[in-house]
Design an enzyme around this catalytic site. Structure first.
Site, PDB file in Angstrom:
ATOM      1  N   CYS A  65       0.834  -1.200   0.000  1.00 12.80           N
ATOM      2  CA  CYS A  65       0.000   0.000   0.000  1.00 12.80           C
ATOM      3  C   CYS A  65       0.870   1.251   0.000  1.00 12.80           C
ATOM      4  O   CYS A  65       1.875   1.325   0.710  1.00 12.80           O
ATOM      5  CB  CYS A  65      -0.909  -0.005   1.229  1.00 12.80           C
ATOM      6  SG  CYS A  65      -2.037   1.405   1.289  1.00 12.80           S
ATOM      7  N   CYS A  69      -0.149   4.757   6.970  1.00 17.76           N
ATOM      8  CA  CYS A  69      -0.867   4.579   8.234  1.00 17.76           C
ATOM      9  C   CYS A  69      -0.004   3.773   9.214  1.00 17.76           C
ATOM     10  O   CYS A  69       0.343   2.616   8.949  1.00 17.76           O
ATOM     11  CB  CYS A  69      -2.189   3.874   7.993  1.00 17.76           C
ATOM     12  SG  CYS A  69      -3.229   4.668   6.733  1.00 17.76           S
ATOM     13  N   CYS A  72      -0.708   0.020  10.352  1.00 17.21           N
ATOM     14  CA  CYS A  72      -1.046  -0.996   9.352  1.00 17.21           C
ATOM     15  C   CYS A  72       0.175  -1.795   8.904  1.00 17.21           C
ATOM     16  O   CYS A  72       1.197  -1.230   8.512  1.00 17.21           O
ATOM     17  CB  CYS A  72      -1.712  -0.333   8.152  1.00 17.21           C
ATOM     18  SG  CYS A  72      -2.294  -1.522   6.924  1.00 17.21           S
ATOM     19  N   CYS A 109     -16.958  -9.291   3.988  1.00 15.69           N
ATOM     20  CA  CYS A 109     -16.317  -7.995   3.845  1.00 15.69           C
ATOM     21  C   CYS A 109     -15.141  -8.126   2.885  1.00 15.69           C
ATOM     22  O   CYS A 109     -14.176  -8.849   3.178  1.00 15.69           O
ATOM     23  CB  CYS A 109     -15.839  -7.502   5.196  1.00 15.69           C
ATOM     24  SG  CYS A 109     -17.166  -7.407   6.431  1.00 15.69           S
ATOM     25  N   CYS A 142     -20.028  -6.275   2.031  1.00 12.80           N
ATOM     26  CA  CYS A 142     -19.502  -4.955   2.364  1.00 12.80           C
ATOM     27  C   CYS A 142     -18.167  -4.793   1.664  1.00 12.80           C
ATOM     28  O   CYS A 142     -17.323  -5.698   1.706  1.00 12.80           O
ATOM     29  CB  CYS A 142     -19.324  -4.825   3.874  1.00 12.80           C
ATOM     30  SG  CYS A 142     -18.621  -3.252   4.417  1.00 12.80           S
ATOM     31  N   CYS A 202     -20.379   1.745   7.271  1.00 13.72           N
ATOM     32  CA  CYS A 202     -19.680   1.041   8.342  1.00 13.72           C
ATOM     33  C   CYS A 202     -18.408   1.827   8.628  1.00 13.72           C
ATOM     34  O   CYS A 202     -17.575   2.000   7.740  1.00 13.72           O
ATOM     35  CB  CYS A 202     -19.359  -0.388   7.898  1.00 13.72           C
ATOM     36  SG  CYS A 202     -18.321  -1.323   9.039  1.00 13.72           S
ATOM     37  N   ARG A 272     -19.314  -3.790  16.413  1.00 14.16           N
ATOM     38  CA  ARG A 272     -18.615  -5.015  16.026  1.00 14.16           C
ATOM     39  C   ARG A 272     -17.260  -5.106  16.726  1.00 14.16           C
ATOM     40  O   ARG A 272     -16.451  -4.185  16.650  1.00 14.16           O
ATOM     41  CB  ARG A 272     -18.406  -5.045  14.503  1.00 14.16           C
ATOM     42  CG  ARG A 272     -17.755  -6.332  13.996  1.00 14.16           C
ATOM     43  CD  ARG A 272     -17.633  -6.313  12.479  1.00 14.16           C
ATOM     44  NE  ARG A 272     -18.904  -5.976  11.883  1.00 14.16           N
ATOM     45  CZ  ARG A 272     -19.040  -5.184  10.797  1.00 14.16           C
ATOM     46  NH1 ARG A 272     -17.975  -4.659  10.229  1.00 14.16           N
ATOM     47  NH2 ARG A 272     -20.233  -4.932  10.327  1.00 14.16           N
TER      48      ARG A 272
END
Length: 395
Positions: A65, A69, A72, A109, A142, A202, A272
């Protein structure tokens, strides 16, 4: 405790607590923990009974990626030894999803690393959604693909997506300390785009990144104003090879207080229990079921969870039941109005003054003074099975 009685009553009426009350929940002592769980559990049962919704993650594209972040393992510059692979083919993703559905998952998801999808990526994911829907009748899908461009949310909705996930993760005030390659406002805008396209929003948070109690309350109140239908609560998994590898700031008790605070602020929303529950809650996971009404089954994106059957056994042993495909997750007032707290349109402002909290913010214990867990690096297991491998998934 007057504070907990007040918060339980407000939750039963779908009233927003004050910031001081939310902070006071986080400042309660371990001696009061079961009282906190009982009070928030009353709110959870009012709106969701004893049902637990199961969700299943399929990592469509892992690693590599360009975003930075800090939390992550897939970030730019990450040295975490995770699986790295490009896009799964629709039939591969559908096969992975089927394993989760067979294990009892009601929602699949679909997640892909990256800043956001290209139009070609949206086409690819749309084909995957259609394949999953065709082979798994009644399953919810999702998508979680990063920042959306104009029109992309609508295309995903047309392909059959039911929801879109994009977490705020932390407070606006501290967001720049966690990520520099995009902004908090970018994330808010993507959630708005999903909602405008008719997708169920979400959006949640990550706790344990060194934030203060005030930061946690800030992000949860921001989520309440944003009004998603589901709020995933993640607990940081401190992967070796990431900037936050040494951040072991959570105890099982603190995790439960955080979940209780989220339930009080979002009483009628699907809360969740997401990544990191096995690492930080450990043997106290069953208590969390009294606070949340939704969990992920099996493994996560880049880390392994406990065995899927162990999840099912935990739910049954704690006296809860898996939510069936024919059951509507959200309370009727939310399901019929397309979101909102039921007595207002859009985000919910405080509904009344109510009694004063027993614990004032001045008496609240700062997060830095809380007891900190010993690092349990033995519980951080990189995913080596399921999507992107030749091994059977954990579901």
């Amino acid at each position: 405790m007057d504070l907990l009685n007040t918060l339980a009553d407000k939750g039963l009426r779908r009233e927003l607590p004050t910031r001081e009350e939310a902070l006071a929940v986080l400042a309660t002592s371990d001696d009061d923990l079961l009282d906190v769980v009982a009070a928030a559990g009353k709110v959870r049962r009012q709106w969701f009974g004893r049902r637990v919704k199961l969700n299943y993650l399929v990592n469509l594209k892992s690693g590599l990626c360009p975003e930075d972040c800090s939390y992550c393992s897939q970030r730019l510059g990450s040295k975490a030894e995770i699986l790295k692979y490009t896009w799964l083919k629709p039939d591969e993703a559908s096969k992975a999803a089927a394993a989760g559905v067979a294990g009892g998952a009601k929602r699949v998801c679909l997640v892909a690393s990256g800043r956001g999808p290209t139009d070609r990526d949206v086409d690819r994911v749309s084909q995957t959604i259609e394949a999953i829907k065709e082979q798994n009748e009644g399953v919810e899908v999702c998508a979680c693909l990063g920042l959306l461009s104009d029109g992309q949310a609508g295309r995903l909705r047309s392909a059959g997506a039911d929801a879109y996930n994009h977490n705020l993760n932390t407070s606006e005030g501290t967001y720049g300390e966690i990520t520099t390659t995009h902004t908090y406002a970018d994330r808010v805008e993507t959630v708005h785009q999903a909602q405008a396209a008719g997708l169920s929003a979400c959006s949640g948070l990550i706790a344990g990144m060194g934030e203060s109690d005030a930061d946690l309350v800030d992000v949860v109140f921001a989520l309440r104003e944003l009004d998603p239908d589901s709020v995933p609560v993640n607990f940081l998994i401190p992967f070796e090879g990431t900037p936050l590898a040494k951040e072991w700031n959570l105890t099982p008790q603190r995790c439960l207080r955080i979940l209780a605070m989220v339930r009080f602020v979002c009483p009628d929303v699907e809360v969740r229990l997401a990544g990191g529950r096995e690492v930080h809650l450990r043997s106290m996971q069953p208590l969390a079921l009294h606070l949340v009404n939704s969990i992920f089954l099996g493994d996560y994106l880049t880390s392994e969870g406990q065995a899927g059957q162990a999840d099912l056994d935990m739910i049954a042993d704690a006296g809860f039941e898996v939510e069936g495909a024919g059951t509507t997750t959200l309370p009727r007032h939310r399901a019929e109005t397309g979101g909102g707290c039921g007595s207002h349109s859009g985000g919910c402002a405080p509904c009344g003054d109510g009694p004063e909290a027993e614990v004032s913010p001045e008496e609240a214990v700062p997060a830095e003074a809380a007891a900190v867990s010993a690092a349990r690096t033995d519980l951080v297991s990189v995913r080596r099975r399921g999507a992107g491998t030749d091994l059977a998934p954990n579901a």
